[in-house]
Enzyme design. Structure first.
Site, PDB file in Angstrom:
ATOM      1  N   GLY A   1      -3.672 -25.523   4.211  1.00  9.54           N
ATOM      2  CA  GLY A   1      -3.272 -26.801   3.623  1.00  9.54           C
ATOM      3  C   GLY A   1      -2.666 -27.753   4.637  1.00  9.54           C
ATOM      4  O   GLY A   1      -2.273 -28.857   4.302  1.00  9.54           O
TER       5      GLY A   1
ATOM      6  N   SER B   1      -7.965 -27.505   9.194  1.00 13.13           N
ATOM      7  CA  SER B   1      -9.295 -26.994   8.878  1.00 13.13           C
ATOM      8  C   SER B   1      -9.430 -25.493   9.005  1.00 13.13           C
ATOM      9  O   SER B   1     -10.298 -24.984   9.706  1.00 13.13           O
ATOM     10  CB  SER B   1     -10.317 -27.651   9.787  1.00 13.13           C
ATOM     11  OG  SER B   1     -11.002 -28.564   9.035  1.00 13.13           O
ATOM     12  N   SER B   2      -8.564 -24.789   8.293  1.00 19.11           N
ATOM     13  CA  SER B   2      -8.678 -23.330   8.308  1.00 19.11           C
ATOM     14  C   SER B   2     -10.007 -22.899   7.690  1.00 19.11           C
ATOM     15  O   SER B   2     -10.577 -21.884   8.083  1.00 19.11           O
ATOM     16  CB  SER B   2      -7.510 -22.685   7.567  1.00 19.11           C
ATOM     17  OG  SER B   2      -7.408 -23.207   6.267  1.00 19.11           O
ATOM     18  N   SER B   3     -10.519 -23.657   6.738  1.00 20.43           N
ATOM     19  CA  SER B   3     -11.763 -23.230   6.088  1.00 20.43           C
ATOM     20  C   SER B   3     -12.949 -23.341   7.047  1.00 20.43           C
ATOM     21  O   SER B   3     -13.803 -22.448   7.086  1.00 20.43           O
ATOM     22  CB  SER B   3     -12.016 -24.014   4.803  1.00 20.43           C
ATOM     23  OG  SER B   3     -12.103 -25.378   5.072  1.00 20.43           O
TER      24      SER B   3
ATOM     25  N   ASP C   1     -15.346 -30.943  11.086  1.00 24.95           N
ATOM     26  CA  ASP C   1     -14.472 -29.777  11.233  1.00 24.95           C
ATOM     27  C   ASP C   1     -15.195 -28.567  11.832  1.00 24.95           C
ATOM     28  O   ASP C   1     -14.740 -28.019  12.838  1.00 24.95           O
ATOM     29  CB  ASP C   1     -13.815 -29.419   9.885  1.00 24.95           C
ATOM     30  CG  ASP C   1     -13.088 -30.606   9.269  1.00 24.95           C
ATOM     31  OD1 ASP C   1     -12.913 -31.619   9.969  1.00 24.95           O
ATOM     32  OD2 ASP C   1     -12.706 -30.522   8.088  1.00 24.95           O
TER      33      ASP C   1
ATOM     34  N   THR D   1     -15.140 -41.107   8.633  1.00 26.99           N
ATOM     35  CA  THR D   1     -16.328 -41.790   9.163  1.00 26.99           C
ATOM     36  C   THR D   1     -17.485 -40.802   9.333  1.00 26.99           C
ATOM     37  O   THR D   1     -18.637 -41.221   9.416  1.00 26.99           O
ATOM     38  CB  THR D   1     -16.039 -42.410  10.553  1.00 26.99           C
ATOM     39  OG1 THR D   1     -15.439 -41.397  11.365  1.00 26.99           O
ATOM     40  CG2 THR D   1     -15.092 -43.585  10.462  1.00 26.99           C
TER      41      THR D   1
ATOM     42  N   SER E   1      -9.252  -9.488   3.464  1.00 30.31           N
ATOM     43  CA  SER E   1      -8.493 -10.619   3.995  1.00 30.31           C
ATOM     44  C   SER E   1      -7.063 -10.173   4.256  1.00 30.31           C
ATOM     45  O   SER E   1      -6.359  -9.754   3.333  1.00 30.31           O
ATOM     46  CB  SER E   1      -8.500 -11.776   2.986  1.00 30.31           C
ATOM     47  OG  SER E   1      -7.396 -12.629   3.260  1.00 30.31           O
TER      48      SER E   1
HETATM   49  C1  GLA Z   1     -11.958 -33.533   5.996  1.00 35.76           C
HETATM   50  C2  GLA Z   1     -13.468 -33.293   6.044  1.00 35.76           C
HETATM   51  C3  GLA Z   1     -14.094 -33.922   7.287  1.00 35.76           C
HETATM   52  C4  GLA Z   1     -13.678 -35.391   7.435  1.00 35.76           C
HETATM   53  C5  GLA Z   1     -12.174 -35.543   7.269  1.00 35.76           C
HETATM   54  C6  GLA Z   1     -11.735 -36.990   7.246  1.00 35.76           C
HETATM   55  O1  GLA Z   1     -11.321 -32.857   7.047  1.00 35.76           O
HETATM   56  O2  GLA Z   1     -13.755 -31.924   6.024  1.00 35.76           O
HETATM   57  O3  GLA Z   1     -15.487 -33.792   7.238  1.00 35.76           O
HETATM   58  O4  GLA Z   1     -14.384 -36.207   6.553  1.00 35.76           O
HETATM   59  O5  GLA Z   1     -11.685 -34.916   6.096  1.00 35.76           O
HETATM   60  O6  GLA Z   1     -11.959 -37.593   8.461  1.00 35.76           O
END
Ligand code: GLA
Length: 382
Positions: free
Chosen positions: A118, A122-124, A168, A33, A65
Site C-alpha cells: 500500500g 508497486s509490490s504487486s 510498474d 501518462t 506466502s
Molecule cells: C499505478 C499504475 C501505473 C501508473 C501509475 C500512475 O502505479 O499501476 O501503471 O498508471 O499508477 O502513474
C-alpha cells in the site's frame, strides 16, 4: 531475506529452491501518462520480492506466502481468480505464460518481501515480475524482459481488475543501478538516464493511508482519457491517445472537450512535457529545475487530475516550506501511498522530525520514511 526464503523452502518442501528477485519501483515524474502511451521516469529500488521455486513433477502449484503466512494450492491446468487474494498474482502469471505458449508444469514456491504493502512502491508488480523471473528460470523459457512486463500488466488487469499501465512491471524488470528509465509507453522502450544527486537524496514519506476509491477512480480516470480521445479524434484525425497532442494545442482542446474532461486531458498532455523537461534537467544535473517540475506535477495531479488526497497534499505542501527540499510530490496512482521528496541529505534528521510532528499533529498517524537507492531490475540469484 534470501536466507529466510531458502530456509523456509527447505523446511516446507525438503528441496533446494532456485531464487529470483524483482524490485519495487519509484517514479521521478510522469504520473497517469503510461496508459495514454506517454512518457514516465521510474527507477527500481533495492526493496522487492524474493521467490524460491522448484519443480515438483506434478500439475500442482503449491505456494506459500511468508508475509501472509498462508498456503495456496492450485492446478496449473485449471484455476480461476479469487477476488482480492494474493494468489491471483501467481495464477495470473501462470495463465499469461500458458497463453503465450510457455507450458508451465507443477511447482513449489515460497515468496516474501520487504516492500510495505500500500506504500505505492508497486509490490504487486514486483511480485508478478519475480514470479515470471522464477518460472522462466525454472523451466528454461528464456522469456524477454519486455514480455514479462507485458504479461504482468495483463495479469493485473485480468486477475485484479485494475486497468493499469506498463510502468510498474517495466521498471521492476529493467531497473538499473544509479539510473532512472525514461520510458516511452508507446514503443515500450527506454533510455537509461544516470542520476547523480550529489549531496541530495530521495526519500519517500508514507502517508499510511489508502483510500477505498483508489482502484475504481483509477479505472475511471483512464476511461475519461479514452473518452477525450474519442471526442478529439473528430478534430484531430489520426490521434491514438493523448500522447499525440501537444501543449500548443491546449486552447483548441479546451474548446472541444466538455468542462469535466478538459482538466484531465490537460494534466496528461502537460505531464508528458514535464517528463521531457525533467529528463533534460537531470541530464544537466539541474536539480533545482527538476524540483520545480515535481511541484508542478503534484499541483496538476491534485487540481486537474484529482487523484491526490488530504494527507498527500499536506505532506507535499509542508515539505515545500523547507528550503533544503528541492521537490516533493505524490507518487504513483494516488489517494494515499507515498510522497517522493528530493532533499539535502544532511537535513534528513531535521526533515523527518519536522514531518513526523506535523503529520501526527494533523492526522494522528506516525508517517513512515523509506530511503531509496536506484537499483538493478529483476534477476535470478546464484
Ligand atoms: C499505478 C499504475 C501505473 C501508473 C501509475 C500512475 O502505479 O499501476 O501503471 O498508471 O499508477 O502513474
Amino acid at each position: 531475506m534470501r536466507d529466510l526464503i531458502t530456509n523456509s523452502f527447505l523446511e516446507i518442501f525438503s528441496q533446494e529452491p532456485i531464487l529470483a528477485f524483482a524490485p519495487g519501483r519509484i517514479n521521478l515524474i510522469g504520473e497517469h501518462t503510461d496508459y495514454q502511451e506517454g512518457f514516465v521516469f521510474p527507477a527500481a529500488v533495492s526493496q522487492g520480492i524474493w521467490v524460491g521455486i522448484q519443480k515438483n513433477e506434478s500439475n500442482s502449484a503449491n505456494v506459500h506466502s511468508l508475509d501472509f503466512r498462508e498456503d495456496f494450492v492450485f492446478d496449473v491446468n485449471s484455476f480461476s481468480p479469487k477476488k482480492g487474494h494474493w494468489a491471483n498474482y501467481v495464477m495470473g502469471m501462470v495463465a499469461q505464460f500458458k497463453q503465450a505458449g510457455y507450458p508451465a508444469r507443477g511447482f513449489n514456491m515460497v515468496f516474501g518481501g520487504n516492500i510495505p504493502v500500500g506504500s505505492g512502491l508497486s509490490s504487486s508488480a514486483a511480485l508478478s515480475v519475480s514470479i515470471a523471473t522464477g518460472l522462466s528460470g525454472l523451466f528454461g523459457f528464456k522469456i524477454p524482459k519486455k514480455s514479462m512486463a507485458l504479461y504482468a500488466q495483463k495479469s493485473e488487469q485480468l486477475f485484479e481488475g485494475l486497468n493499469c499501465g506498463i510502468m510498474d512491471p517495466y521498471a521492476s524488470a529493467f531497473g538499473k543501478e544509479n539510473h532512472a528509465l525514461l520510458l516511452d509507453c508507446r514503443s515500450n522502450s527506454h533510455e537509461e538516464v544516470p542520476i547523480n544527486l550529489g549531496k541530495y537524496c530521495l526519500l519517500l514519506v508514507n502517508t499510511k493511508v489508502k483510500h477505498k476509491l483508489a482502484d475504481s477512480a483509477y479505472n475511471k480516470r483512464r476511461a475519461a482519457c479514452e473518452e477525450s480521445v474519442r471526442i478529439l479524434s473528430e478534430t484531430f484525425p489520426g490521434i491514438k491517445t493523448l500522447r499525440d497532442l501537444k501543449e500548443a494545442q491546449l486552447e483548441q482542446v479546451k474548446n472541444i472537450l466538455p468542462e469535466e474532461l478538459f482538466p484531465k486531458a490537460k494534466h496528461v498532455i502537460l505531464e508528458d512535457t514535464r517528463v521531457h523537461q525533467a529528463g533534460e534537467s537531470l541530464k544537466k544535473g539541474d536539480l533545482i529545475s527538476f524540483g520545480k517540475l515535481m511541484k508542478a506535477s503534484h499541483e496538476s495531479l491534485k487540481n486537474e487530475y484529482e487523484v491526490s488526497c488530504e494527507e498527500l497534499d499536506f505532506l507535499a505542501s509542508e515539505s515545500w516550506t523547507k528550503e533544503y527540499v528541492l521537490g516533493s510530490r505524490m507518487m504513483g496512482g494516488g489517494f494515499g501511498g507515498c510522497t517522493i521528496n528530493l532533499l539535502d541529505e544532511n537535513q534528513l534528521p531535521d526533515f523527518k522530525k519536522f514531518i513526523s510532528e506535523r503529520y501526527e499533529e494533523k492526522f494522528g498517524i506516525q508517517p513512515d520514511f523509506i530511503e531509496v537507492t536506484l537499483s538493478e531490475g529483476a534477476h535470478l540469484l546464484d
